[in-house]
Design an enzyme around this catalytic site. Structure first.
Site, PDB file in Angstrom:
ATOM      1  CG  ASP A  79      -6.850  -5.747   7.581  1.00  0.00           C
ATOM      2  OD1 ASP A  79      -6.813  -5.751   6.297  1.00  0.00           O
ATOM      3  OD2 ASP A  79      -6.740  -4.573   8.217  1.00  0.00           O
ATOM      4  CG  HIS A 138      -5.314 -11.542  12.946  1.00  0.00           C
ATOM      5  ND1 HIS A 138      -6.235 -10.557  12.813  1.00  0.00           N
ATOM      6  CD2 HIS A 138      -5.419 -12.389  12.061  1.00  0.00           C
ATOM      7  CE1 HIS A 138      -6.774 -10.700  11.394  1.00  0.00           C
ATOM      8  NE2 HIS A 138      -6.333 -11.859  10.899  1.00  0.00           N
ATOM      9  NE  ARG A 182      -6.269   0.164   9.981  1.00  0.00           N
ATOM     10  CZ  ARG A 182      -5.228   0.768   9.463  1.00  0.00           C
ATOM     11  NH1 ARG A 182      -4.342  -0.149   8.853  1.00  0.00           N
ATOM     12  NH2 ARG A 182      -5.218   2.170   9.334  1.00  0.00           N
ATOM     13  CD  GLU A 202      -1.644  -2.133   2.010  1.00  0.00           C
ATOM     14  OE1 GLU A 202      -0.302  -2.425   2.125  1.00  0.00           O
ATOM     15  OE2 GLU A 202      -2.286  -2.714   2.881  1.00  0.00           O
ATOM     16  CG  ASP A 252      -1.994  -3.238   5.875  1.00  0.00           C
ATOM     17  OD1 ASP A 252      -0.989  -3.447   5.667  1.00  0.00           O
ATOM     18  OD2 ASP A 252      -2.411  -2.157   6.066  1.00  0.00           O
ATOM     19  CD  GLU A 264      -9.553  -0.457   4.586  1.00  0.00           C
ATOM     20  OE1 GLU A 264      -9.640   0.522   3.864  1.00  0.00           O
ATOM     21  OE2 GLU A 264      -9.725  -0.879   5.877  1.00  0.00           O
ATOM     22  CE1 TYR A 315      -2.167  -3.597   9.235  1.00  0.00           C
ATOM     23  CE2 TYR A 315      -3.937  -5.309  10.044  1.00  0.00           C
ATOM     24  CZ  TYR A 315      -3.313  -4.174   9.240  1.00  0.00           C
ATOM     25  OH  TYR A 315      -4.258  -3.552   8.458  1.00  0.00           O
TER      26      TYR A 315
END
Length: 717
Positions: free
Chosen positions: A85, A353, A308, A9, A83, A87, A306
């Protein structure tokens, strides 16, 4: 020979990964999302239970997509390293579609920390794109678009034009409004407490004084309630000359457990308590620490895992490193016999996670302080200490509870007092870190003064009696920390949504901050009232939590995404139709904010209104009196020429650009035409100028960092 392409990203993440992979790979950044639903229309065709989204490449990303498409055609293999997740999975999916990447050459790689070991392990074990995760994110995006596009016209017609509503944001707004109503409806009750200052008989010529609280009276059940001053005076009079004696002394060891390592919500809460970082600022800085910071000759290094996540799991390797570090730094007595394991109890937690932790415990905050900006160092230090403390032993206290009888000479009454004391005998995790508490939860139970040595039956002297008037307090307004905690506990949103949800309700002027606490505006209260009356399901906390659970079920492959949307959308459209036909329009006086300003024509109060070109001051006597004047924002920065206040201004015409000028204009003509941030520099208090989407630089000192999120004050000029 063609190099393999890695797409991430951000440029920072690309630089960090590229140095791990070597010259056989080239890393490129998509700069976040490259494709989304169109901005000017709904972009979703609903037809008999099916939902057909139309995605468009974002205009500002067309060049990026073109470059990624060309690079992907030349590459042998394309690794999507977005990432880890939903998203991130969706960004990868959109990249494939937007850049028309040959799916046969695509590999998905996932890692929760940007370190040599984690990145290499991910590239050694690539997988296919997880369509279930993509569908879950797609369902959330479409659901939110449907709600926003159908609800907003209701607000335009019934409240005011230009408003908007959202699924999760509306529930967060309801929490704030409901809390304000609780406060307004709260009926404060008077009560009194009585403390006795007592002392055991002199030892070596010294009295050991301590305080005990009146708790009850013999023959009465429950705790003694003292409703008023008259009753307090009666009891203190009754206790004059009373004989005090120790009834019992109970001593026991009490343990204090360390908090688990951070997850997204607890990081946002603790960063607010300790650092006064907003949720949005916390996530901006955490993203920087995750993606990589240049550490001199070491190059770019990812400092935390990470950010989130809702899992408190920690890898075995990290646990062993923490244990070894604790033994070496603090001694064996500060390392537990076995690793501490934590489990998140909230339903839906992604236990696969990891918690938010340093990528290496041995990388002490002070050893890299010179490479970090002030806010980066503060947040990294917080994460580092929290992780290390979570693996240290309990703190041990010697807690003492003393029950005391007071036999009255004026009556036959016997009153009971209680004194509590504790002494820390082993600090354990407290040697390194203590979690802060919200003021709504009261003081720590371990923060009590030690008591002198007392024995059963020992007589005591009363030095004084201290009655104290008190009043019951309403529930406190939400802070950033307590609102995030409430959203997490009630299942509203997920780790990636807490910060943007809070930012959105503030940006829409539905809530404001008063001394760090959220207060609903008149507009926010009116919007909440309309939504509560006509869309009770949409802004019901339980309903919203169930929707989040259904999205989790889509992500795990238990449900299909279109039937979930269909179950929601049918009743929702009926509610929209009913509201359009039957809801009453909200009167203007219920949404216009009053001010201390007075109309210079008719001397009526001025109110804040919103028009096509922003907010302005208008006479409350409109339309009889049409007096109005601009409303500007004071940024809290001194004018460098005259020392006055800098304020936000807008150029002439519909498309006039915003700039900042001196409030003393025309006496002082200073202005700055660059796109500045409406806040002072956190280090020198001079003006900040934007240097990127979420970053700023100071016009005077060397500050570089994320935009500080302070409150601004609106004033009339």
């Amino acid at each position: 020979m063609a190099k393999d392409l890695v797409i991430v990203e951000s440029p920072a993440k690309a630089r960090t990964i590229e140095q791990f992979l070597g010259n056989k790979y080239v890393a490129m950044a998509s700069m976040g999302h490259v494709r989304d639903l169109p901005r000017r229309d709904m972009g979703v065709v609903v037809n008999d239970g099916s939902f057909m989204p139309t995605y468009k490449v974002l205009p500002e990303k067309r060049k990026v997509v073109s470059e990624l498409a060309r690079a992907s055609r030349e590459a042998k293999t394309v690794y999507l390293a977005t990432d880890p997740d939903r998203e991130g999975e969706a960004i990868s999916w959109h990249l494939i579609k937007a850049a028309k990447i040959d799916e046969a050459k695509v590999r998905r790689v996932v890692f929760h920390e940007i370190t040599q070991r984690a990145v290499q392990e991910a590239f050694d074990n690539p997988r296919k794109l997880d369509q279930h995760l993509v569908d879950a994110q797609q369902a959330r995006r479409i659901l939110d678009r449907l709600v926003g596009y159908d609800l907003s016209p209701v607000l335009w017609r019934k409240v005011r034009s230009g408003l908007s509503a959202g699924r999760v944001q509306s529930v967060a707004l309801r929490l704030i409004v409901d809390r304000e109503r609780e406060i307004e409806a709260f009926n404060s009750q008077e009560y009194w407490s009585i403390d006795a200052e007592l002392a055991n008989r002199p030892q070596n010529g010294k009295e050991a004084a301590f305080k005990a609280e009146l708790r009850g009276i013999k023959g009465q059940k429950g705790r003694l309630r003292i409703p008023n001053e008259q009753e307090a005076r009666r009891i203190t009079t009754d206790l004059e000359g009373a004989g005090y004696r120790v009834r019992s002394v109970l001593k026991k060891e009490r343990r204090g457990r360390p908090a688990p390592p951070f997850i997204t919500s607890t990081l946002q809460q603790e960063a607010w308590r300790k650092l006064r970082f907003t949720a949005r600022r916390t996530m901006v800085v955490a993203q920087q620490l995750y993606e990589g910071i240049a550490l001199g000759e070491q190059g770019s290094v990812g400092l935390i895992t990470y950010m989130r996540t809702d899992s408190t799991n920690v890898s075995g390797e990290a646990l062993r490193e923490a244990s070894s570090y604790i033994k070496e730094r603090f001694g064996a007595e500060f390392a537990p016999g076995s690793p501490r394991l934590y489990r998140k109890k909230v339903k839906g937690a992604q236990e696969a996670h990891e918690a938010i932790r340093p990528t290496s415990i041995s990388r002490e905050p002070d050893s890299i302080k010179g490479y970090l900006r002030k806010e980066q160092y503060a947040l990294y230090d917080l994460v580092w200490r929290r992780m290390l403390a979570s693996q240290m032993p309990d703190a041990l206290f010697d807690a003492t509870t003393v029950e005391i009888d007071a036999d009255c000479v004026r009556s036959d009454a016997r009153y009971s007092f209680r004194a509590v004391g504790s002494v820390l005998k082993f600090p354990g995790f407290r040697k390194l870190y203590m979690e802060d508490i919200d003021d709504s939860t009261g003081a720590r139970s371990d923060e009590t003064a030690p008591l002198p040595e007392l024995a059963d039956g020992e007589p005591l002297d009363c030095l004084s009696l201290v009655p104290d008037q008190k009043f019951t307090q309403p529930p406190p307004r939400y802070t950033e920390a307590t609102l995030v905690r409430a959203m997490e506990e009630k299942g509203i949103g997920r780790p990636s949504t807490y910060a943007p949800t809070i930012a959105t309700v503030m940006d829409r002027d539905y809530v404001r901050k008063d001394r760090g606490r959220f207060v609903p505006s008149k507009l926010g209260t009116a919007v909440n009232g309309l939504l509560t009356a006509h869309f009770p399901d949409i802004i019901d906390v339980g309903f919203t939590a169930r929707v989040e659970e259904e999205l989790d079920e889509i992500a795990s492959g238990q449900r299909e995404w279109e039937p979930v949307l269909s179950e929601f959308y049918g009743p929702f459209t009926e509610a929209v139709k009913n509201a359009m036909e039957n809801a009453e329009r909200v009167p203007r006086d219920q949404i216009d904010e009053e001010t201390d300003e007075v109309c210079e024509v008719c001397e009526r109060p001025m109110v804040i209104k919103s028009g096509r070109f922003g907010k302005f001051l208008s006479c409350s006597g409109f339309p009889e009196c049409r007096t109005s004047r601009p409303l500007v924002t004071r940024v809290g920065v001194e004018c460098p020429e005259c020392g006055g206040d800098l304020v936000e201004r807008k150029g002439r015409g519909k498309g006039g650009k915003r700039f900042y000028g001196c409030s003393s204009y025309p006496k002082c003509t200073f202005s700055v035409n660059q796109r500045p941030i409406p806040q002072p520099c956190p280090e020198c208090s001079r003006l900040l100028v934007a240097s990127g989407r979420d970053t700023a630089r100071c016009t005077s000192c060397r500050y570089r960092g994320p935009v500080p999120e302070e409150e601004v004050v609106e004033v009339a000029v």
